[in-house]
Design an enzyme around this catalytic site. Structure first.
Site, PDB file in Angstrom:
ATOM      1  N   ASP A  39       0.849  -1.184   0.000  1.00 34.02           N
ATOM      2  CA  ASP A  39       0.000   0.000   0.000  1.00 34.02           C
ATOM      3  C   ASP A  39       0.898   1.252   0.000  1.00 34.02           C
ATOM      4  O   ASP A  39       1.788   1.348  -0.839  1.00 34.02           O
ATOM      5  CB  ASP A  39      -0.953  -0.052   1.213  1.00 34.02           C
ATOM      6  CG  ASP A  39      -2.063   0.984   1.155  1.00 34.02           C
ATOM      7  OD1 ASP A  39      -3.037   0.767   0.404  1.00 34.02           O
ATOM      8  OD2 ASP A  39      -1.950   2.016   1.835  1.00 34.02           O
ATOM      9  N   TYR A  84      -3.176  10.993   2.007  1.00 34.20           N
ATOM     10  CA  TYR A  84      -3.837  10.982   0.701  1.00 34.20           C
ATOM     11  C   TYR A  84      -3.851  12.380   0.095  1.00 34.20           C
ATOM     12  O   TYR A  84      -3.580  12.556  -1.103  1.00 34.20           O
ATOM     13  CB  TYR A  84      -5.269  10.456   0.830  1.00 34.20           C
ATOM     14  CG  TYR A  84      -5.354   8.970   1.027  1.00 34.20           C
ATOM     15  CD1 TYR A  84      -5.668   8.125  -0.033  1.00 34.20           C
ATOM     16  CD2 TYR A  84      -5.112   8.397   2.268  1.00 34.20           C
ATOM     17  CE1 TYR A  84      -5.738   6.750   0.138  1.00 34.20           C
ATOM     18  CE2 TYR A  84      -5.176   7.027   2.456  1.00 34.20           C
ATOM     19  CZ  TYR A  84      -5.491   6.206   1.393  1.00 34.20           C
ATOM     20  OH  TYR A  84      -5.548   4.852   1.566  1.00 34.20           O
ATOM     21  N   HIS A  86      -5.172  -7.335  -0.855  1.00 35.58           N
ATOM     22  CA  HIS A  86      -4.389  -6.133  -0.605  1.00 35.58           C
ATOM     23  C   HIS A  86      -3.578  -6.218   0.689  1.00 35.58           C
ATOM     24  O   HIS A  86      -2.478  -5.678   0.770  1.00 35.58           O
ATOM     25  CB  HIS A  86      -5.333  -4.930  -0.555  1.00 35.58           C
ATOM     26  CG  HIS A  86      -4.636  -3.618  -0.576  1.00 35.58           C
ATOM     27  ND1 HIS A  86      -3.803  -3.238  -1.612  1.00 35.58           N
ATOM     28  CD2 HIS A  86      -4.633  -2.589   0.307  1.00 35.58           C
ATOM     29  CE1 HIS A  86      -3.323  -2.021  -1.367  1.00 35.58           C
ATOM     30  NE2 HIS A  86      -3.809  -1.618  -0.206  1.00 35.58           N
TER      31      HIS A  86
END
Length: 461
Positions: free
Chosen positions: A233, A379, A437
């Site tokens: 990630d 983000y 993931h």
């Protein structure tokens, strides 16, 4: 030759020249940017900042009042809307019936054993803190009983909404003595800045590139000039940046899920989509193609990303100190990003891949540290113009040995041809039909064996 033919030839020549120039531009390597290795990210202007270079032991310790408050919050539930008729699944988000079960487990089975089992479990490895560039950085450090084996430093980096808890099952595999290999690992597992017990930046602009600098400085603080790095990630992005920017420090990088975001990689993917079997082994084509299905899934599952990339503090305010909302928001990702087919299940498939104790440990870290808002700010920084366009990471060659572990149900997949435009020394790319993931938490032995295979290749090379 007629005038029309001459014009056509001229037009084709101009287009060809422009195309060639565009291709040359895309494939011309850019240099590693000049880096400020001591940039200050703490509160205030830092003019009088004196870095405390000491390394301090840290113990996870939660007082009974905090646990009692959480218990009350899990008892006094808000009214949760019933799932729609004939839609008793995760297709509208976290199923409220399943959420009630999760909350009941948290309240009646998990919290009663917090002091006797879960807190000691989280403290099973040694934790430390040190100050780097104005930030208090938390990390786990496990030294092996090496004997006569070579000890290799290995930095493990998590992402969102994960934490250091993702690595608890792989740490003993990496550090315990084994007769199968002539080396073992000394493992360092930091909480990324703004996650868990690591302090978040007080300043704008602290994205993946800046985190990579902090992680490199952390390793040097511990005493390692040369080391391996693994990440998934956001950890995969930071791993890539560390290999690209600090080749003198990084021996090699291993990633669970890897990608390249850039124009050339996009063009290569589009070209390969016309005849996938020419670029990808036939049995692995479904990992990447057809692009229509791939992008449809990205669209369905990326709403949170847009929200966190634009308004992280707003959604953070809704979640901080709110265990019910936190459970739904975080565990939904552990469902749909582990296997998209889990959307159709009433329980989200969570216990098909993880134990509820492991998932609750991860939730507790976010709840206890109030780190949901600061973790989501990554983000906004990563998708800003400063980070996306100033760095041009795709065009800066990553020259260190690199490995990519690709799991069938992961969120993003990139074909090797596209990866090789940036990863110039991609020595390993393995596909795994099981796993999603959060692979290091779901299938730690698979990731462990892939890391071993990679490290052995680097040594032999």
């Amino acid at each position: 030759m007629g005038l029309g033919t001459q014009f056509l030839c001229l037009f084709v020549g101009c287009v060809s020249l422009a195309g060639y120039s565009y291709y040359r531009e895309l494939t011309t390597p850019l240099p590693v940017p000049t880096l400020q290795l001591d940039e200050y990210w703490g509160p205030g202007d830092g003019a009088t900042y004196q870095e405390d270079t000491s390394i301090r032991s840290f113990n996870i310790s939660v007082d009974t009042r905090t646990i009692q408050k959480l218990l009350q919050q899990l008892t006094d539930l808000p009214h949760l809307a019933q799932p729609l008729e004939n839609a008793d699944s995760f297709e509208y988000g976290f199923n409220s019936n399943r959420l009630r079960e999760i909350v009941q487990f948290w309240r009646e089975r998990y919290l009663p054993k917090w002091a006797t089992e879960r807190e000691p479990y989280l403290n099973r490895y040694r934790h430390y803190k040190t100050q780097i560039q104005g930030l208090d950085i938390h990390y786990i450090h496990v030294r092996p009983d090496a004997g006569k084996r070579t000890v290799l430093p290995l930095l493990l980096l998590h992402g969102w909404p994960g934490s250091v808890r993702e690595f608890y099952d792989i740490i003993p595999l990496l550090t315990e003595p084994s007769t199968e290999r002539g080396f073992t690992f000394e493992v360092i597992v930091p909480s990324l800045p703004g996650f868990g017990w690591s302090q978040g930046s007080a300043k704008v602009g602290f994205g993946g590139q800046k985190m990579a600098v902090v992680m490199r400085n952390l390793m040097e603080r511990i005493g390692h000039k040369r080391f391996f790095v693994h990440g998934g990630d956001w950890g995969a992005l930071i791993t890539d940046i560390m290999g690209t920017y600090f080749p003198d420090n990084v021996i090699g990088i291993h990633q669970s899920g890897c990608g390249v975001i850039g124009t050339l990689a996009t063009w290569k993917t589009m070209i390969a989509s016309v005849a996938p079997s020419l670029f990808v082994e036939k049995r692995h084509v479904p990992y990447y193609f057809p692009l229509g299905s791939y992008f449809r899934e990205i669209l369905l599952e990326s709403g949170y990303m847009h929200l966190q990339a634009t308004k992280p503090d707003t959604i953070g305010t809704a979640l901080i100190g709110n265990p019910i909302g936190l459970a739904a928001y975080i565990l939904e990702k552990f469902s749909t990003q582990t296997d998209r087919a889990f959307r159709k299940l009433p329980d989200g498939g969570l216990e098909r891949a993880f134990s509820l104790d492991a998932l609750q440990d991860n939730l507790m870290i976010y709840y206890l540290t109030d780190s949901i808002t600061t973790s989501q700010r990554l983000y906004a920084e990563a998708f800003s113009k400063r980070e996306l366009f100033a760095g041009e990471l795709e065009r800066i060659p990553n020259l260190v040995p690199a490995a990519c572990a690709k799991f069938r149900h992961d969120v993003l997949q990139t074909i090797d041809w596209a990866l090789q435009g940036h990863y110039h020394n991609l020595v390993q790319s393995n596909h795994f039909d099981d796993g999603g993931h959060f692979s290091v938490m779901q299938v730690p032995e698979v990731v462990y064996r892939d890391i071993l295979e990679f490290v052995e290749k680097v040594f032999k090379g």
